[in-house]
Each structure stands twice: as structure tokens, then as C-alpha cells.
Design an enzyme around this catalytic site. Structure first.
Site, PDB file in Angstrom:
ATOM      1  N   ASP A  65       0.838  -1.202   0.000  1.00 63.42           N
ATOM      2  CA  ASP A  65       0.000   0.000   0.000  1.00 63.42           C
ATOM      3  C   ASP A  65       0.872   1.251   0.000  1.00 63.42           C
ATOM      4  O   ASP A  65       2.075   1.176   0.247  1.00 63.42           O
ATOM      5  CB  ASP A  65      -0.979  -0.006   1.192  1.00 63.42           C
ATOM      6  CG  ASP A  65      -0.294  -0.172   2.545  1.00 63.42           C
ATOM      7  OD1 ASP A  65       0.953  -0.207   2.597  1.00 63.42           O
ATOM      8  OD2 ASP A  65      -1.006  -0.275   3.555  1.00 63.42           O
ATOM      9  N   ASN A 135      -8.151  -0.392  13.775  1.00 58.06           N
ATOM     10  CA  ASN A 135      -9.564  -0.570  13.394  1.00 58.06           C
ATOM     11  C   ASN A 135      -9.779  -1.860  12.594  1.00 58.06           C
ATOM     12  O   ASN A 135     -10.831  -2.053  12.005  1.00 58.06           O
ATOM     13  CB  ASN A 135     -10.065   0.647  12.599  1.00 58.06           C
ATOM     14  CG  ASN A 135      -9.370   0.802  11.251  1.00 58.06           C
ATOM     15  OD1 ASN A 135      -8.494   0.007  10.907  1.00 58.06           O
ATOM     16  ND2 ASN A 135      -9.754   1.816  10.493  1.00 58.06           N
ATOM     17  N   HIS A 137      -7.936  -2.868   9.961  1.00 61.19           N
ATOM     18  CA  HIS A 137      -7.579  -2.849   8.537  1.00 61.19           C
ATOM     19  C   HIS A 137      -6.309  -3.651   8.274  1.00 61.19           C
ATOM     20  O   HIS A 137      -5.470  -3.846   9.163  1.00 61.19           O
ATOM     21  CB  HIS A 137      -7.477  -1.417   7.992  1.00 61.19           C
ATOM     22  CG  HIS A 137      -6.276  -0.622   8.388  1.00 61.19           C
ATOM     23  ND1 HIS A 137      -6.339   0.728   8.664  1.00 61.19           N
ATOM     24  CD2 HIS A 137      -4.966  -0.943   8.531  1.00 61.19           C
ATOM     25  CE1 HIS A 137      -5.137   1.182   8.943  1.00 61.19           C
ATOM     26  NE2 HIS A 137      -4.284   0.190   8.881  1.00 61.19           N
ATOM     27  N   GLU A 142      -9.930  -0.634   4.583  1.00 58.93           N
ATOM     28  CA  GLU A 142     -10.562  -0.085   5.772  1.00 58.93           C
ATOM     29  C   GLU A 142     -11.910  -0.751   6.046  1.00 58.93           C
ATOM     30  O   GLU A 142     -12.489  -1.379   5.137  1.00 58.93           O
ATOM     31  CB  GLU A 142     -10.759   1.419   5.573  1.00 58.93           C
ATOM     32  CG  GLU A 142      -9.452   2.211   5.441  1.00 58.93           C
ATOM     33  CD  GLU A 142      -8.861   2.583   6.789  1.00 58.93           C
ATOM     34  OE1 GLU A 142      -8.838   1.750   7.708  1.00 58.93           O
ATOM     35  OE2 GLU A 142      -8.405   3.741   6.916  1.00 58.93           O
TER      36      GLU A 142
HETATM   37  N1  GLP Z   1      -1.612   0.978   6.052  1.00 59.99           N
HETATM   38  C1  GLP Z   1      -0.733   0.667   7.117  1.00 59.99           C
HETATM   39  C2  GLP Z   1      -0.696  -0.817   7.252  1.00 59.99           C
HETATM   40  O1  GLP Z   1      -0.069  -1.402   6.142  1.00 59.99           O
HETATM   41  C3  GLP Z   1      -0.017  -1.162   8.551  1.00 59.99           C
HETATM   42  O2  GLP Z   1       0.248  -2.532   8.590  1.00 59.99           O
HETATM   43  C4  GLP Z   1      -0.945  -0.792   9.674  1.00 59.99           C
HETATM   44  C5  GLP Z   1      -0.354  -0.980  11.040  1.00 59.99           C
HETATM   45  O3  GLP Z   1       0.698  -0.096  11.244  1.00 59.99           O
HETATM   46  P1  GLP Z   1       1.693  -0.232  12.461  1.00 59.99           P
HETATM   47  O4  GLP Z   1       2.458  -1.490  12.234  1.00 59.99           O
HETATM   48  O5  GLP Z   1       2.552   0.992  12.381  1.00 59.99           O
HETATM   49  O6  GLP Z   1       0.863  -0.289  13.708  1.00 59.99           O
HETATM   50  O7  GLP Z   1      -1.448   0.514   9.510  1.00 59.99           O
HETATM   51  C6  GLP Z   1      -1.019   1.367   8.467  1.00 59.99           C
HETATM   52  O8  GLP Z   1      -1.968   2.365   8.380  1.00 59.99           O
END
Ligand code: GLP
Length: 261
Positions: A65, A135, A137, A142
Site C-alpha cells: 500500500d 480498526n 484494517h 478499511e
Molecule cells: N496501512 C498501514 C498498514 O499497512 C499497517 O500494517 C498498519 C499498522 O501499522 P503499524 O504497524 O505501524 O501499527 O497501519 C497502516 O496504516
């Protein structure tokens, strides 16, 4: 779904790194989808330690992403995170790397379809690495997203934008992103999701023990034949069947482990 509960954040990284390591050694020309975010960084650090001598020269990497509008050099971009923490250290060349471009212009649907095509032409993803949003995702899929979705343009939920605000402060968080879809992720032969810390506990419980629902996109992993979830104790704190997962993990790991695909 295989649920592995580790005692600490560092043992989550070590366990996850050992699974990726096993894949790369068993299949040097493997195809891996890579996630940014903070959670997988310790795993990437272990994978690229010089002493590990893992040969990444034949792997192909696809980005999960990216925030729309961000240049790959923007420090908040997924591309910058992946380059700085994994790709450059692993010596993975641009020719082996297919990240989503936050500066993509024009027909974004065609751009996203081309990402899907490249994955198919590479033989499909052997492994997709994932983090987990608070949340629920995965990638930037989302709540409310389609569970068969493919790579596409999406809007970010307010909850995600406020969670990720510190990365961009004082600038606003981008409101849109490109992401592989749930269908794209689900097509990977193995999925490896990492989640650590108490802020993820609620999403983890819903992902593993809740009903499959677009409201919690990560629940789609329940339908995947080879999804491995590696958690620390804090992220696993809400699981009703935590002891059962621990017992099963011990049984499986004692009898040959999870295999290398
Ligand atoms: N879009 C990204 C994801 O690809 C990521 O895996 C997730 C968790 O992030 P983190 O590992 O910093 O908690 O949220 C982000 O918004």
C-alpha cells in the site's frame, strides 16, 4: 489460521523472521508482498543482519500500500520505510521491486490493474507480510471494504488518519491511498500477519475470534488456508482461546513446524 503467541515484541520479530528466512532459503526466487508500518521493522532488521547471510538476489517484492500524493522520498511514505528498513539493507534492486507509487497520475484504476498483472506474471505471491490497523484494517483496506477487492484507490477512515497523524505532523495525513485489495492479499499462498502491543488487542480478538465481516477487514484471514498470525502477549490479551493457541502452536512446532510453503 495459525496463532503464535510470543512472550515479547522481540520474539515476535524473531519468529516472523524465521518463517521468512525459511521461505527464502527454500525458494530463492520467491515473491513476497511487503508491508510498511512500524510493526514489521524489527523483523526486517533481523532478516538483513549480515550474520544471517540470507540471499535476496532472486526474490521479487511487491508493495502492499501507499499514501496517495506522497513521493517515494517522503519520510512518511511506505516506500521510504521499506527502502530504509528492508530493501536497501537487503540489497534488493529496483528491478526486483514493485512498490505502489503515491505519485501515480492519470488512470489510477489502470495503474492498479497493472500492479495486479505484475503479481500474476511473477507467479503470484508466495508470501504476504501484513501489519494490523487498530480498526482491523490490513493494507489500507478499511472497515466497510469489499472482501474480494483488488488493488485500488481508497479513502482513509478518520480513525486511521488520526492514528497515523504523528507520522505526518504538523502536516495533515493524506486522505487517500492505493492498496492491494483483500482479494489480492487472500491470493497469496501464505499470509504472515504481525501484531504487537495493547493497542492492537481489540482488533486481534475480532480478527481471530469474531465473525467474518467487512467491518473488520482482517477477519478475511479466517478464510485463508495458510494464514499465520504472530502476536506478543499484549496483543493476544483479549483472546478467549489463547491457551488453546499456545498448546496447538507447541504441538505443531514440535512436529516439524509450519513448513516453508
Ligand atoms: N496501512 C498501514 C498498514 O499497512 C499497517 O500494517 C498498519 C499498522 O501499522 P503499524 O504497524 O505501524 O501499527 O497501519 C497502516 O496504516
Amino acid at each position: 489460521m495459525r496463532v503464535l503467541i510470543e512472550p515479547s515484541v522481540s520474539s515476535v520479530a524473531a519468529r516472523a523472521a524465521s518463517l521468512v528466512d525459511a521461505l527464502v532459503r527454500a525458494k530463492p526466487a520467491c515473491v513476497i508482498g511487503v508491508a510498511a508500518g512500524a510493526t514489521p521493522l524489527a523483523m526486517y532488521a533481523l532478516l538483513t543482519e549480515p550474520g544471517r547471510s540470507l540471499d535476496f538476489s532472486r526474490i521479487t517484492v511487491f508493495g502492499l500500500d501507499e499514501y496517495l500524493g506522497l513521493d517515494a522520498t517522503h519520510p512518511g511514505s511506505c516506500a521510504a520505510t521499506l527502502r530504509n528498513h528492508f530493501l536497501d539493507k537487503a540489497g534488493i534492486a529496483p528491478s526486483q521491486t514493485h512498490l505502489l507509487d503515491g505519485k501515480a497520475q492519470g488512470d489510477l484504476a489502470a495503474y492498479c490493474a497493472a500492479h495486479e498483472d505484475r503479481i500474476s506474471r511473477a507467479g503470484g505471491l508466495d508470501l504476504q507480510i501484513l501489519g494490523l490497523g487498530v480498526n482491523g484494517h490490513i493494507g489500507f483496506n478499511e472497515p466497510g471494504c469489499g472482501l474480494a477487492s483488488r488493488t485500488r484507490l481508497v479513502g482513509l477512515r478518520r480513525s486511521t488518519r488520526s492514528t497515523n497523524a504523528p507520522i505526518f505532523a504538523p502536516d495533515p495525513v493524506p486522505e487517500a491511498a492505493l492498496t492491494m485489495g483483500i482479494g489480492t492479499i487472500s491470493s497469496a499462498r501464505r499470509i504472515l500477519l504481525l501484531a504487537t502491543g495493547p493497542a492492537k488487542a481489540d482488533a486481534v480478538t475480532k480478527m481471530i475470534e469474531g465473525p467474518v465481516s467487512a467491518l473488520v477487514p482482517a477477519t478475511a484471514l479466517q478464510l485463508h488456508p495458510d494464514a499465520v498470525v504472530v502476536l506478543d502477549e499484549a496483543a493476544a490479551a483479549g483472546l478467549r482461546l489463547a491457551q488453546d493457541y499456545r498448546d496447538e502452536a507447541r504441538i505443531v512446532l514440535e512436529r516439524g513446524g509450519l513448513g516453508a510453503l
